[in-house]
Design an enzyme around this catalytic site. Structure first.
Site, short mmCIF file in Angstrom:
data_model
loop_
_atom_site.label_atom_id
_atom_site.label_comp_id
_atom_site.label_asym_id
_atom_site.label_seq_id
_atom_site.Cartn_x
_atom_site.Cartn_y
_atom_site.Cartn_z
N HIS A 95 26.38 61.82 28.73
CA HIS A 95 25.21 61.27 28.05
C HIS A 95 25.41 59.80 27.70
CE1 HIS A 95 27.86 62.28 24.68
NE2 HIS A 95 27.17 61.42 23.94
N ASP A 97 24.18 57.37 24.51
CA ASP A 97 23.77 57.66 23.14
C ASP A 97 22.32 57.26 22.86
OD1 ASP A 97 26.27 58.66 22.45
OD2 ASP A 97 27.02 56.71 21.80
N HIS A 251 29.04 58.72 28.87
CA HIS A 251 30.38 59.22 28.56
C HIS A 251 30.35 60.74 28.39
CE1 HIS A 251 28.47 58.11 24.71
NE2 HIS A 251 29.15 59.10 24.17
N ARG A 266 32.98 57.41 14.01
CA ARG A 266 32.16 56.64 14.92
C ARG A 266 31.14 55.80 14.15
NH1 ARG A 266 27.85 59.01 19.28
NH2 ARG A 266 26.42 58.65 17.54
#
Length: 270
Positions: A95, A97, A251, A266
């Site tokens: 995907h 983000d 990723h 994150r």
């Protein structure tokens, strides 16, 4: 500062830089390396969640608090990605983000707190490299197309398995965010490169195509992006950092470590 290339298309390991204390000239070199190599990695970066926010702010405006990830209480814009004993990850998808929003993110900064002794790697794919290697007739076709992206939660997972509060929040956020359209081919604002802007998790169909043709075209493109020639694989260590350009990559988190404890912080930049 030393830049160690990891593959011809994507990924570099940056040596001799302390992200929390580097001066402006060193950071500018880091920033250039970031969009040149699309994802950059660092080892032995010990910093607090508040310092991670400061580092991320040098890349641009910080995203608001993530709509469904848990977060650090003292720094809510720092999301917590965690696996705990007895609760292995459900599933993983390639995907990019937040493409289910009108404005996907620019960059993400992931800081490992603790990781399994073995497994739990992350892979990134250069979607500009994938585009470059497409046949010319495919490029001509794709430049004219747009695709619908949507946050469709937990495909193929039984309702009885949806037990965590964050999972229920994903479903609620999905219901509140209608599908959005993005061009299939975008142009990177810094490098000028054309990018194949689709991903397996959020790209639903090609607009204006019948669903069978759309599915076949997307499957062909996704298959090409799965080829290891376009990817870099990173083995995490405590205090490792990955910073990726969300405008040119997708990723995949490898979930081969069962329920071994794993925790990363994150921060995302708009």
């Amino acid at each position: 500062m030393k830049i160690e290339l990891l593959t011809p298309h994507i990924g570099a390991l940056i040596h001799d830089v302390d992200l929390a204390t580097c001066n402006d000239s060193t950071f500018e070199a880091v920033y250039q390396a970031w969009f040149t190599h699309q994802v950059i990695f660092f080892r032995e970066q010990a910093f607090s969640p508040q310092q991670q926010l400061t580092i991320a702010a040098r890349f641009g405006e910080l995203e608001p608090v993530h709509p469904f990830f848990p977060y650090v209480e003292q720094a809510p814009q720092v999301s917590v990605i965690e696996t705990v004993s007895g609760k292995p990850p459900l599933e993983s998808f390639w995907h990019t983000d937040l493409t289910w929003r009108e404005q996907p993110s620019k960059a993400s900064i992931l800081h490992a707190q603790y990781v399994p002794a073995c497994g739990g790697d992350t892979l990134w794919c250069s979607m500009s490299a994938v585009f470059r290697d497409l046949p010319e007739q495919d490029k001509v076709l794709l430049r004219e197309l747009s695709a619908m992206h949507a946050l469709f939660a937990f495909d193929g997972i039984e309702a009885s398995e949806i037990t965590e509060d964050w999972q229920k929040e994903v479903i609620a956020v999905s219901a509140q965010n209608p599908p959005v359209s993005h061009p299939v081919i975008t142009r990177h604002p810094d490098t000028g490169e054309e990018v194949l802007f689709i991903n397996e998790q959020f790209t639903r169909y090609i607009i204006g195509m019948n669903r069978d043709d759309s599915h076949a075209l997307l499957a062909k493109l996704f298959s090409m992006a799965r080829q290891p020639e376009y990817q870099v694989r990173f083995k995490w260590q405590p205090n490792s950092v990955a910073i990726w350009d969300n405008r040119s990559t997708q990723h995949y988190a490898v979930i081969d470590y069962a329920d071994s404890p794993r925790k990363l912080h994150r921060v995302t930049v708009v």
